[in-house]
Design a protein around this motif. Sequence first.
Motif, short mmCIF file in Angstrom:
data_model
loop_
_atom_site.label_atom_id
_atom_site.label_comp_id
_atom_site.label_asym_id
_atom_site.label_seq_id
_atom_site.Cartn_x
_atom_site.Cartn_y
_atom_site.Cartn_z
N VAL A 37 33.15 51.18 28.34
CA VAL A 37 34.52 51.31 28.83
C VAL A 37 35.09 49.91 29.04
CG1 VAL A 37 34.20 53.54 29.97
CG2 VAL A 37 33.78 51.43 31.25
N GLU A 38 36.40 49.81 28.89
CA GLU A 38 37.07 48.54 29.18
C GLU A 38 37.19 48.41 30.69
OE1 GLU A 38 38.15 46.06 27.25
OE2 GLU A 38 37.29 47.02 25.46
N ALA A 39 36.60 47.37 31.24
CA ALA A 39 36.61 47.18 32.70
C ALA A 39 36.85 45.71 33.00
CB ALA A 39 35.29 47.64 33.31
N PRO A 40 37.50 45.42 34.13
CA PRO A 40 37.74 44.02 34.50
C PRO A 40 36.44 43.31 34.87
CG PRO A 40 38.36 45.48 36.29
CD PRO A 40 38.04 46.37 35.12
N HIS A 41 36.47 41.99 34.82
CA HIS A 41 35.36 41.17 35.28
C HIS A 41 35.50 40.97 36.79
CE1 HIS A 41 32.73 37.51 35.44
NE2 HIS A 41 32.11 38.17 34.48
N PHE A 42 34.38 40.74 37.48
CA PHE A 42 34.48 40.56 38.93
C PHE A 42 35.39 39.39 39.29
CE2 PHE A 42 31.22 37.33 38.26
CZ PHE A 42 31.43 36.42 39.28
N THR A 43 35.51 38.40 38.38
CA THR A 43 36.38 37.26 38.66
C THR A 43 37.86 37.67 38.66
OG1 THR A 43 36.26 36.68 36.30
CG2 THR A 43 34.77 35.52 37.81
N ASP A 44 38.20 38.77 37.98
CA ASP A 44 39.57 39.28 38.05
C ASP A 44 39.89 39.77 39.45
OD1 ASP A 44 40.01 38.82 35.31
OD2 ASP A 44 39.12 40.75 34.78
N ARG A 45 38.89 40.37 40.10
CA ARG A 45 39.08 40.82 41.47
C ARG A 45 39.28 39.62 42.40
NH1 ARG A 45 34.69 44.97 43.67
NH2 ARG A 45 35.49 46.02 41.81
N VAL A 46 38.53 38.55 42.13
CA VAL A 46 38.69 37.34 42.93
C VAL A 46 40.09 36.75 42.72
CG1 VAL A 46 37.84 34.99 43.32
CG2 VAL A 46 36.22 36.84 42.87
N ALA A 47 40.56 36.75 41.48
CA ALA A 47 41.89 36.22 41.19
C ALA A 47 42.96 37.00 41.94
CB ALA A 47 42.15 36.24 39.69
N SER A 48 42.80 38.33 42.04
CA SER A 48 43.75 39.15 42.79
C SER A 48 43.75 38.78 44.27
CB SER A 48 43.41 40.63 42.62
OG SER A 48 43.58 41.05 41.28
N ALA A 49 42.54 38.56 44.82
CA ALA A 49 42.44 38.18 46.23
C ALA A 49 43.07 36.81 46.47
CB ALA A 49 40.98 38.17 46.66
N LEU A 50 42.88 35.89 45.53
CA LEU A 50 43.46 34.56 45.68
C LEU A 50 44.98 34.61 45.66
CD1 LEU A 50 41.03 32.40 43.52
CD2 LEU A 50 41.55 32.05 45.94
N ARG A 51 45.56 35.51 44.89
CA ARG A 51 47.01 35.65 44.89
C ARG A 51 47.52 36.05 46.28
NH1 ARG A 51 46.11 37.48 39.54
NH2 ARG A 51 45.94 39.66 40.17
N GLU A 52 46.76 36.92 46.96
CA GLU A 52 47.15 37.33 48.31
C GLU A 52 46.98 36.18 49.31
OE1 GLU A 52 48.42 40.31 48.89
OE2 GLU A 52 48.07 41.04 46.86
N VAL A 53 45.86 35.48 49.20
CA VAL A 53 45.55 34.41 50.16
C VAL A 53 46.47 33.20 49.98
CG1 VAL A 53 43.77 32.72 50.78
CG2 VAL A 53 43.16 35.12 50.51
N ASN A 54 46.76 32.87 48.75
CA ASN A 54 47.52 31.64 48.49
C ASN A 54 49.02 31.79 48.63
OD1 ASN A 54 45.16 30.22 47.96
ND2 ASN A 54 45.23 30.61 45.76
#
Length: 280
Positions: A128-145
Motif C-alpha cells: 500500500v502507498e503509505a507515508p514515511h515516519f518523517t512525513d509525520r515529523v514534518a507535520s508536527a514541525l509545521r505546528e511547532v514552528n
Amino acid sequence: MEPLELGRAIEAGRATVSEAGLQVDEAIVVHDSDRVALRLMPCDVLARVAPSGHLADSEFEVEVARRLSGVGAPVAGLDARFEPRVRVRDGFAVSLWTYYEPVGAEVAPADYADVFLRHHAALRRIEVEAPHFTDRVASALREVNDPERSPELPGPDRVFLSGTLSGLSAAISAEDAREQLLHGEPHPGNLLNTSGGPLFVDLATCCRGPVEFDLAHAPEEVGRLYAGADQDLVDRCRALNWALFSAWRWRRDDHMPDREHWRVEGLHRVRAALDRCGRD
C-alpha cells in the motif's frame, strides 16, 4: 467531539447500519476523540464515524484492514455483513467493523512481542502507498514552528521541540536500519486483548520506517523481547514519539481530554527519554 457534533455522528452511524437492514436500538460510545467508535446493539456492529474531512484516512484504514485480513494479520477485521468500503452520510465518513469483547487485563509483554512479530511479518506481505515516519515529523514541525498554529507554546519550549523533532528524525533516518510498512501507533490502547488473542486496531496510522519506531510505542519490556531489535534505536524512537505527542498537544485545535496536564507531562517525557539516549 463537541456534544452537538457527537450527537450527529451517532445518528449517522445508526442510520447507516439501519439502512442496511440491521436492527439498531442502542448506540454505546466506545471511544470519542477526533472520530467516534460506536457499538451498535443488538446487531453488534462497531461503527467508526469521522468528520468527512477524514474521509481519505478512513478509506486508507479500510483498505489496509482488508489487505491485512487477507494475509491473516492479527488485526481487527471489517464486519463481513457489509461491503468493505466507507459510507458518507450527513457530513461523516462511516466504516463498519467487527466488535470484539475485551477479555482479561493488559496484554503480557511476551504476548505483545509475539503479536508484533506476526503483525510486522504480515505488513511485509502487503503493498500500500503509505507515508514515511518523517512525513509525520514534518507535520508536527509545521505546528511547532508556526506560532499561529500553536500560540500557547512558550518560546523556549518551541525551540526545544523543534530541535528535538528535526534532530531525532535526521539521526533515525541516518541509521542503517531495514524499513518496512508499520502500524504507526501500536500503543497499548490500540491492542485489544480478545478471546481470539491480541488484535491491533486503528490502522489509519500506517507509515514506513524501522520496526523500532513501532516498538517505541509499547512498554519497554516488549522491545527487549522482540528478536533482533536495536535497543538504542528503540530509545531514540521513543524520544521522537514523545516529541510528536507533545507537539500535537500544543496545537491550537487539539481537543485531547486533560490537555493542559499532557502539555506539561509530554515535555517532561521528552526530556526524560532524551536523557536515556545520552542527549542534552
